[in-house]
Design a protein around this motif. Sequence first.
Motif, PDB file in Angstrom:
ATOM      1  N   THR A   1       0.714  -1.341  -0.170  1.00 44.68           N
ATOM      2  CA  THR A   1      -0.143   0.001  -0.049  1.00 44.68           C
ATOM      3  C   THR A   1       0.917   1.354  -0.093  1.00 44.68           C
ATOM      4  O   THR A   1       1.975   1.168   0.171  1.00 44.68           O
ATOM      5  CB  THR A   1      -0.824   0.004   1.312  1.00 44.68           C
ATOM      6  N   GLU A   2       0.157   2.747  -0.113  1.00 44.71           N
ATOM      7  CA  GLU A   2       1.015   3.705  -0.077  1.00 44.71           C
ATOM      8  C   GLU A   2       1.509   3.726   1.260  1.00 44.71           C
ATOM      9  O   GLU A   2       2.595   4.444   1.420  1.00 44.71           O
ATOM     10  CB  GLU A   2      -0.037   4.674  -0.471  1.00 44.71           C
ATOM     11  N   GLU A   3       0.823   3.564   2.435  1.00 40.39           N
ATOM     12  CA  GLU A   3       1.365   3.462   3.613  1.00 40.39           C
ATOM     13  C   GLU A   3       2.736   2.892   3.725  1.00 40.39           C
ATOM     14  O   GLU A   3       3.697   3.513   4.541  1.00 40.39           O
ATOM     15  CB  GLU A   3       0.237   2.995   4.589  1.00 40.39           C
ATOM     16  N   ILE A   4       2.908   1.478   3.196  1.00 33.55           N
ATOM     17  CA  ILE A   4       3.939   0.701   3.156  1.00 33.55           C
ATOM     18  C   ILE A   4       5.118   1.566   2.598  1.00 33.55           C
ATOM     19  O   ILE A   4       6.191   1.649   3.047  1.00 33.55           O
ATOM     20  CB  ILE A   4       3.678  -0.661   2.988  1.00 33.55           C
ATOM     21  N   PHE A   5       4.706   2.052   1.363  1.00 33.72           N
ATOM     22  CA  PHE A   5       5.816   2.679   0.548  1.00 33.72           C
ATOM     23  C   PHE A   5       6.289   4.066   1.070  1.00 33.72           C
ATOM     24  O   PHE A   5       7.283   4.539   0.801  1.00 33.72           O
ATOM     25  CB  PHE A   5       5.421   2.634  -0.967  1.00 33.72           C
TER      26      PHE A   5
ATOM     27  N   GLY B   1       0.292  -2.986 -11.664  1.00 30.59           N
ATOM     28  CA  GLY B   1      -0.035  -1.557 -11.901  1.00 30.59           C
ATOM     29  C   GLY B   1      -0.313  -0.655 -10.567  1.00 30.59           C
ATOM     30  O   GLY B   1       0.037   0.545 -10.307  1.00 30.59           O
ATOM     31  N   SER B   2      -1.173  -1.418  -9.605  1.00 26.93           N
ATOM     32  CA  SER B   2      -1.471  -0.752  -8.361  1.00 26.93           C
ATOM     33  C   SER B   2      -0.267  -0.574  -7.640  1.00 26.93           C
ATOM     34  O   SER B   2      -0.216   0.479  -6.785  1.00 26.93           O
ATOM     35  CB  SER B   2      -2.346  -1.760  -7.542  1.00 26.93           C
ATOM     36  N   VAL B   3       0.704  -1.599  -7.541  1.00 31.22           N
ATOM     37  CA  VAL B   3       2.034  -1.407  -6.796  1.00 31.22           C
ATOM     38  C   VAL B   3       2.789  -0.236  -7.445  1.00 31.22           C
ATOM     39  O   VAL B   3       3.208   0.779  -6.456  1.00 31.22           O
ATOM     40  CB  VAL B   3       2.840  -2.543  -7.064  1.00 31.22           C
ATOM     41  N   ARG B   4       3.031  -0.049  -8.524  1.00 31.48           N
ATOM     42  CA  ARG B   4       3.669   0.940  -9.269  1.00 31.48           C
ATOM     43  C   ARG B   4       2.937   2.519  -8.863  1.00 31.48           C
ATOM     44  O   ARG B   4       3.540   3.252  -8.436  1.00 31.48           O
ATOM     45  CB  ARG B   4       3.691   0.707 -10.937  1.00 31.48           C
ATOM     46  N   ARG B   5       1.480   2.476  -8.942  1.00 34.24           N
ATOM     47  CA  ARG B   5       1.055   3.565  -8.621  1.00 34.24           C
ATOM     48  C   ARG B   5       1.078   4.009  -7.287  1.00 34.24           C
ATOM     49  O   ARG B   5       1.216   5.349  -6.844  1.00 34.24           O
ATOM     50  CB  ARG B   5      -0.655   3.642  -8.909  1.00 34.24           C
ATOM     51  N   ALA B   6       1.084   3.006  -6.392  1.00 35.14           N
ATOM     52  CA  ALA B   6       1.202   3.228  -4.866  1.00 35.14           C
ATOM     53  C   ALA B   6       2.841   3.948  -4.803  1.00 35.14           C
ATOM     54  O   ALA B   6       2.834   4.841  -3.911  1.00 35.14           O
ATOM     55  CB  ALA B   6       1.085   2.219  -4.097  1.00 35.14           C
ATOM     56  N   MET B   7       3.616   3.308  -5.186  1.00 35.36           N
ATOM     57  CA  MET B   7       5.090   3.698  -5.138  1.00 35.36           C
ATOM     58  C   MET B   7       5.290   5.447  -5.833  1.00 35.36           C
ATOM     59  O   MET B   7       5.893   6.397  -5.247  1.00 35.36           O
ATOM     60  CB  MET B   7       6.118   3.124  -6.011  1.00 35.36           C
ATOM     61  N   GLU B   8       4.583   5.454  -6.829  1.00 36.66           N
ATOM     62  CA  GLU B   8       4.571   6.938  -7.508  1.00 36.66           C
ATOM     63  C   GLU B   8       3.891   7.935  -6.668  1.00 36.66           C
ATOM     64  O   GLU B   8       4.580   9.208  -6.470  1.00 36.66           O
ATOM     65  CB  GLU B   8       4.112   6.659  -8.821  1.00 36.66           C
ATOM     66  N   ALA B   9       2.764   7.401  -6.034  1.00 35.41           N
ATOM     67  CA  ALA B   9       2.062   8.333  -5.201  1.00 35.41           C
ATOM     68  C   ALA B   9       2.787   9.073  -3.877  1.00 35.41           C
ATOM     69  O   ALA B   9       2.686  10.059  -3.477  1.00 35.41           O
ATOM     70  CB  ALA B   9       0.710   7.869  -4.763  1.00 35.41           C
ATOM     71  N   VAL B  10       3.749   8.139  -3.466  1.00 34.32           N
ATOM     72  CA  VAL B  10       4.601   8.673  -2.063  1.00 34.32           C
ATOM     73  C   VAL B  10       5.893   9.363  -2.744  1.00 34.32           C
ATOM     74  O   VAL B  10       6.728   9.706  -1.989  1.00 34.32           O
ATOM     75  CB  VAL B  10       4.699   7.426  -1.495  1.00 34.32           C
ATOM     76  N   GLY B  11       6.170   9.352  -3.917  1.00 31.47           N
ATOM     77  CA  GLY B  11       7.514  10.085  -4.561  1.00 31.47           C
ATOM     78  C   GLY B  11       8.275   9.450  -5.259  1.00 31.47           C
ATOM     79  O   GLY B  11       9.148   9.948  -5.688  1.00 31.47           O
ATOM     80  N   PHE B  12       8.240   7.957  -5.354  1.00 35.61           N
ATOM     81  CA  PHE B  12       9.466   7.309  -5.981  1.00 35.61           C
ATOM     82  C   PHE B  12       9.061   7.563  -7.646  1.00 35.61           C
ATOM     83  O   PHE B  12       7.987   7.715  -8.033  1.00 35.61           O
ATOM     84  CB  PHE B  12       8.892   5.692  -5.869  1.00 35.61           C
TER      85      PHE B  12
END
Length: 228
Positions: free
Chosen positions: A166-170, A190-201
């Motif tokens: 999740t975003e919280e984890i990332f 895709g959901s993992v990649r979007r969670a990563m990008e949402a937090v700044g990766f």
Amino acid sequence: MERKIIHTADGSKTIQLTGWNEQYHSLHGAVQEAYHVFIEAGLRQFSDRELSILEVGFGTGLNALITLVEAPSLNLTVQYSALETSPVIEAEWRELGYGSAFDTSRAALWYEALHLCTWEEPVTITSGFTLTKRNTDARRFVTAHPVYDLIYFDAFGARVQPDLWTEEIFISMFSALRPGGILVTYSAKGSVRRAMEAVGFQTERLPGPPGKREMLRASKPLNPGTLP
């Protein structure tokens, strides 16, 4: 949950969790996958330095062992931290026998040392490799400062443990990485990649190991700014 040790396509073994229809490693090759995802896409991006690594999911110890074996060829001194809440039992890791997968006779001794060393404190395995095993998981992991250069994100898949992707984890992973650090994982959802990008990766899709078309590598910008 029933657990059994099975062979994978490259001849190495892994543990299968039959209730989840999930394995610790790819059925297409446990050692092969570990090299492709965590060593080629991760460890080999660094050389000639001290390197701090965080592994999410120590599991069978395979990623740690391969890192220990390969780090000297890159002139790396490694501080390795691993999160694990359900350590494999001695009968399992001995049957897996990953030490025999390497040319050096010392690999079997190192593999045993990785599993037998104490938890919650740094243990010197070799002059260039120190391991700290922590009995926790990514949901409870916090660090006050960015201290890692490389993260091996090797949790069980999002199909069976979605709360570890999740975003919280990332956010936690992003905070733990130094600017310029990277995170690698076998997942390409895709959901993992979007969670990563949402937090700044900043993410990139890379060719995956046998049996997978793609995998993900995420980088923390040199000037990351403020977390969302």
